[in-house]
Design a protein around this motif. Structure first.
Motif, PDB file in Angstrom:
ATOM      1  N   MET A   1       0.852  -1.180   0.000  1.00  0.00           N
ATOM      2  CA  MET A   1       0.000   0.000   0.000  1.00  0.00           C
ATOM      3  C   MET A   1       0.892   1.236   0.000  1.00  0.00           C
ATOM      4  N   PHE A   2       0.505   2.232  -0.782  1.00  0.00           N
ATOM      5  CA  PHE A   2       1.264   3.478  -0.858  1.00  0.00           C
ATOM      6  C   PHE A   2       0.355   4.655  -0.536  1.00  0.00           C
ATOM      7  N   VAL A   3       0.826   5.517   0.355  1.00  0.00           N
ATOM      8  CA  VAL A   3       0.095   6.734   0.698  1.00  0.00           C
ATOM      9  C   VAL A   3       1.036   7.898   0.443  1.00  0.00           C
ATOM     10  N   ASN A   4       0.902   8.513  -0.735  1.00  0.00           N
ATOM     11  CA  ASN A   4       1.786   9.601  -1.151  1.00  0.00           C
ATOM     12  C   ASN A   4       3.262   9.231  -1.012  1.00  0.00           C
ATOM     13  N   GLY A   5       3.605   8.018  -1.439  1.00  0.00           N
ATOM     14  CA  GLY A   5       5.000   7.596  -1.448  1.00  0.00           C
ATOM     15  C   GLY A   5       5.449   6.830  -0.232  1.00  0.00           C
ATOM     16  N   ILE A   6       4.665   6.845   0.848  1.00  0.00           N
ATOM     17  CA  ILE A   6       4.999   6.075   2.045  1.00  0.00           C
ATOM     18  C   ILE A   6       4.472   4.666   1.861  1.00  0.00           C
ATOM     19  N   ALA A   7       5.354   3.672   1.995  1.00  0.00           N
ATOM     20  CA  ALA A   7       4.997   2.294   1.656  1.00  0.00           C
ATOM     21  C   ALA A   7       4.718   1.452   2.895  1.00  0.00           C
ATOM     22  N   TYR A   8       3.730   0.570   2.764  1.00  0.00           N
ATOM     23  CA  TYR A   8       3.369  -0.381   3.812  1.00  0.00           C
ATOM     24  C   TYR A   8       3.048  -1.732   3.173  1.00  0.00           C
ATOM     25  N   LEU A   9       3.206  -2.779   3.957  1.00  0.00           N
ATOM     26  CA  LEU A   9       2.720  -4.092   3.556  1.00  0.00           C
ATOM     27  C   LEU A   9       1.501  -4.400   4.405  1.00  0.00           C
ATOM     28  N   VAL A  10       0.369  -4.622   3.758  1.00  0.00           N
ATOM     29  CA  VAL A  10      -0.890  -4.879   4.445  1.00  0.00           C
ATOM     30  C   VAL A  10      -1.264  -6.345   4.255  1.00  0.00           C
ATOM     31  N   ALA A  11      -1.634  -7.012   5.344  1.00  0.00           N
ATOM     32  CA  ALA A  11      -2.029  -8.416   5.287  1.00  0.00           C
ATOM     33  C   ALA A  11      -3.340  -8.595   6.038  1.00  0.00           C
ATOM     34  N   ILE A  12      -4.211  -9.447   5.490  1.00  0.00           N
ATOM     35  CA  ILE A  12      -5.480  -9.768   6.147  1.00  0.00           C
ATOM     36  C   ILE A  12      -5.696 -11.268   6.053  1.00  0.00           C
ATOM     37  N   ASP A  13      -6.113 -11.895   7.157  1.00  0.00           N
ATOM     38  CA  ASP A  13      -6.258 -13.345   7.162  1.00  0.00           C
ATOM     39  C   ASP A  13      -7.726 -13.759   7.035  1.00  0.00           C
ATOM     40  N   ASN A  14      -7.984 -15.051   7.157  1.00  0.00           N
ATOM     41  CA  ASN A  14      -9.332 -15.585   6.959  1.00  0.00           C
ATOM     42  C   ASN A  14     -10.288 -15.257   8.102  1.00  0.00           C
ATOM     43  N   THR A  15      -9.787 -14.657   9.192  1.00  0.00           N
ATOM     44  CA  THR A  15     -10.668 -14.178  10.255  1.00  0.00           C
ATOM     45  C   THR A  15     -10.828 -12.660  10.204  1.00  0.00           C
ATOM     46  N   ASN A  16     -10.262 -12.034   9.152  1.00  0.00           N
ATOM     47  CA  ASN A  16     -10.314 -10.578   8.937  1.00  0.00           C
ATOM     48  C   ASN A  16      -9.392  -9.801   9.869  1.00  0.00           C
ATOM     49  N   TYR A  17      -8.395 -10.463  10.463  1.00  0.00           N
ATOM     50  CA  TYR A  17      -7.412  -9.727  11.262  1.00  0.00           C
ATOM     51  C   TYR A  17      -6.429  -9.045  10.313  1.00  0.00           C
ATOM     52  N   ILE A  18      -6.204  -7.752  10.542  1.00  0.00           N
ATOM     53  CA  ILE A  18      -5.348  -6.943   9.675  1.00  0.00           C
ATOM     54  C   ILE A  18      -4.005  -6.689  10.346  1.00  0.00           C
ATOM     55  N   THR A  19      -2.936  -6.912   9.609  1.00  0.00           N
ATOM     56  CA  THR A  19      -1.584  -6.577  10.039  1.00  0.00           C
ATOM     57  C   THR A  19      -1.015  -5.590   9.039  1.00  0.00           C
ATOM     58  N   ILE A  20      -0.352  -4.557   9.527  1.00  0.00           N
ATOM     59  CA  ILE A  20       0.247  -3.569   8.635  1.00  0.00           C
ATOM     60  C   ILE A  20       1.672  -3.283   9.099  1.00  0.00           C
ATOM     61  N   ILE A  21       2.612  -3.337   8.159  1.00  0.00           N
ATOM     62  CA  ILE A  21       4.030  -3.167   8.461  1.00  0.00           C
ATOM     63  C   ILE A  21       4.585  -2.026   7.625  1.00  0.00           C
ATOM     64  N   TYR A  22       5.274  -1.125   8.268  1.00  0.00           N
ATOM     65  CA  TYR A  22       5.926  -0.011   7.583  1.00  0.00           C
ATOM     66  C   TYR A  22       7.135  -0.533   6.815  1.00  0.00           C
ATOM     67  N   VAL A  23       7.231  -0.168   5.535  1.00  0.00           N
ATOM     68  CA  VAL A  23       8.342  -0.605   4.682  1.00  0.00           C
ATOM     69  C   VAL A  23       9.318   0.549   4.531  1.00  0.00           C
ATOM     70  N   HIS A  24      10.559   0.340   4.945  1.00  0.00           N
ATOM     71  CA  HIS A  24      11.544   1.432   4.937  1.00  0.00           C
ATOM     72  C   HIS A  24      11.899   1.874   3.516  1.00  0.00           C
ATOM     73  N   SER A  25      11.888   0.934   2.568  1.00  0.00           N
ATOM     74  CA  SER A  25      12.231   1.287   1.190  1.00  0.00           C
ATOM     75  C   SER A  25      11.145   2.160   0.587  1.00  0.00           C
TER      76      SER A  25
END
Length: 231
Positions: A14-38
């Motif tokens: 996911m990108f928000v004006n150039g800021i990058a994240y990795l977004v993950a969602i599982d089969n129970t709808n739990y969301i994990t989001i990780i900030y990507v330094h690159s």
């Protein structure tokens, strides 16, 4: 339930004006989001992407959950973790639609986020973010998705947060502070317990910015000290 312990995950960048994240969602709808330094995720190697997926898998393993697979979109390939241990590269057969819907939902909320009266994801701040702003970008999305993880999606099943952590969230603790609020870490053992949190200030307190709650039952918090810009 045993089936709840086994998780299938979809992930995407996911990108928000150039800021990058990795977004993950599982089969129970739990969301994990990780900030990507690159700042240029398109040039990241397969090894770097695999390391991000392994990081997500490790978060689940620490809670006694088994990751069956992680599927991720890619222009030329997708990454998949099979049996919670090995990673294989394979051509994408379909889009990770669930992850894409989750990203749209999160981005809409993030773009309106203000800090001290300004929108922190404005191009003015994201083009060349300071060290302080990079720390804010790291923790705000994690704070934001907590509300989504608290939501009940299935009757009598519990929220994604409870199914992930094994206990219900402490709503009273969640309401103590709002993101970006100035708080004081009181050190004096004569007044409060060392390391506890208070709305008050004193000469023996470190001023900090509240940026989130830790996923534990002890009531811990994440904060950024104003004097050192460290946690």
């Amino acid at each position: 339930k045993p089936e709840i312990q086994r998780r299938q995950i979809e992930a995407d960048f996911m990108f928000v004006n150039g800021i990058a994240y990795l977004v993950a969602i599982d089969n129970t709808n739990y969301i994990t989001i990780i900030y990507v330094h690159s700042r240029n995720v398109e040039t990241t190697t397969g090894k770097e992407r695999k390391e991000l997926l392994i990081k997500i898998k490790d978060l689940y393993n620490r809670r006694g959950l088994t990751v069956i697979d992680i599927q991720m979109d890619g222009d030329s390939s997708s990454l998949k973790i099979q049996n919670g241990s090995t990673i294989d590269t394979y051509p994408p057969q379909k889009k990770c639609s669930k992850a894409e819907r989750t990203i749209r939902m999160i981005k809409n909320a993030m773009r309106t986020m203000t800090f001290s009266g300004v929108r922190i994801y404005d191009h003015i701040y994201t083009k060349q973010p300071t060290t302080f702003m990079m720390e804010i970008y790291k923790y705000y999305p994690q704070h934001l998705v907590r509300a989504f993880n608290y939501k009940h999606y299935a009757k009598n099943q519990g929220s994604p947060y409870m199914l992930y952590n094994g206990y219900k969230p402490r709503v009273d603790r969640e309401l103590n502070f709002s993101f970006g609020q100035i708080i004081a870490i009181n050190k004096s053992e004569n007044t409060v317990e060392k390391g506890s949190w208070s709305n008050g200030t004193s000469s023996r307190a470190d001023l900090a910015i509240f940026v989130g709650n830790v996923d534990n039952q002890m009531g811990s918090h994440y904060c950024l000290k104003l004097d050192t810009k460290k946690w």
